[in-house]
Design a protein around this motif. Structure first.
Motif, short mmCIF file in Angstrom:
data_model
loop_
_atom_site.label_atom_id
_atom_site.label_comp_id
_atom_site.label_asym_id
_atom_site.label_seq_id
_atom_site.Cartn_x
_atom_site.Cartn_y
_atom_site.Cartn_z
N LEU A 148 0.84 -1.20 0.00
CA LEU A 148 0.00 0.00 0.00
C LEU A 148 0.87 1.25 0.00
O LEU A 148 1.82 1.36 0.79
N ASP A 149 0.51 2.15 -0.90
CA ASP A 149 1.33 3.34 -1.08
C ASP A 149 0.47 4.41 -1.74
O ASP A 149 -0.27 4.10 -2.69
N GLU A 150 0.55 5.62 -1.24
CA GLU A 150 -0.34 6.66 -1.79
C GLU A 150 -0.11 6.90 -3.28
O GLU A 150 -0.97 7.45 -3.97
N ILE A 186 -0.65 -0.44 -4.43
CA ILE A 186 -2.03 0.03 -4.46
C ILE A 186 -2.20 1.27 -3.58
O ILE A 186 -1.66 1.34 -2.46
N SER A 187 -2.98 2.20 -4.09
CA SER A 187 -3.33 3.39 -3.31
C SER A 187 -4.80 3.30 -2.89
O SER A 187 -5.64 2.87 -3.67
N LEU A 188 -5.09 3.72 -1.67
CA LEU A 188 -6.48 3.73 -1.22
C LEU A 188 -7.13 5.08 -1.46
O LEU A 188 -8.34 5.19 -1.56
N VAL A 198 -5.14 3.39 7.31
CA VAL A 198 -4.96 2.50 6.15
C VAL A 198 -5.32 1.07 6.55
O VAL A 198 -6.11 0.39 5.88
N VAL A 199 -4.74 0.63 7.66
CA VAL A 199 -5.00 -0.74 8.12
C VAL A 199 -6.49 -0.90 8.46
O VAL A 199 -7.12 -1.91 8.11
#
Ligand code: SAM
Length: 213
Positions: A148-150, A186-188, A198-199
């Motif tokens: 996960l990464d912006e 993936i970015s949320l 995020v979690v």
């Protein structure tokens, strides 16, 4: 689902600072010895100013809040979440399923201090493996590694995958120090979020996909 917190801002106070007044005060306050002290920006700001990258260090609260949320989620209570923590210094530990961590800072720090010094505890276990070895073994088991990464791709089709390992940074600012093996980045959301948000979003989404909530 496996959750790996990467480059967590958890470290024992370096030897050269153990006589620093802020460390002596911290030890007195929490009843610990200097070699047991954990770097914490709330108490050791003047030490962290001397380190070259304060955004990656001295934030045990990030791991504490994130683990409290994750380990007490319905996903974890159903035995469907397995949590690993990698630190900014490359240490690695595993939190047993079913663990309830202390809510209070002092007792949480006590456990973390032991694990970071390689001491096994009843529920949280230091691992000898290197993080890339761990990721390689997960790949061999058939896990999809989602980092996960912006700046990643905005998609949600991965959340319900059967063998899913989610990799999240557990520090306050900046990019990862190094590359970690992954299948998807993936970015949320379009902006950076806190680790615990995020979690929280991933766990809550997965719980709904699995029909737990
Ligand atoms: C507080 S962020 C780290 C600092 C962030 N890179 C910054 O420069 O502000 C903690 C971690 O949460 C994850 N993260 C943060 N925002 C995200 C987003 N919008 N989408 C996906 N993951 C995100 C990343 O794994 C990141 O390393």
């Amino acid at each position: 689902m496996r959750l790996l917190l990467l480059e967590s801002a958890l470290a024992i106070v370096p030897r050269k600072f153990r006589d620093h007044p802020t460390v002596r005060n911290w030890c007195k306050r929490f009843g610990r010895k200097p070699h047991e002290a954990i770097l914490d920006v709330n108490y050791h700001f003047s030490i962290l100013k001397e380190k070259d990258y304060p955004g990656k260090w001295g934030r045990p609260d990030i791991v504490h809040f994130t683990l409290l949320y994750a380990l007490e989620s319905p996903l974890a209570k159903k035995g469907l979440l397995d949590v690993y923590v990698h630190t900014v210094e490359g240490k690695l530990f595993h939190v047993e399923k079913g663990t309830r961590l202390p809510r209070g800072y002092s007792r949480f720090i006590g456990i973390i201090s032991k694990v970071l010094r390689g001491i096994d505890t009843p529920r949280v276990h230091p691992l000898e493996t290197d993080v890339n070895e761990l990721l390689r073994s997960w790949k061999e088991e058939g896990y999809a590694l989602v980092l996960l990464d912006e700046e990643g791709e905005r998609r949600t089709d991965w959340v319900g995958r059967d063998k899913l390992a989610v990799l999240v940074g557990a520090f306050a600012q900046g990019p990862f120090y190094q590359e970690y093996s992954h299948d998807e980045r993936i970015s949320l959301w379009e902006e950076p979020l806190n680790t615990w948000n995020v979690v929280g979003e991933v766990i809550a989404y997965r719980e709904r996909i699995l029909g737990l909530l």
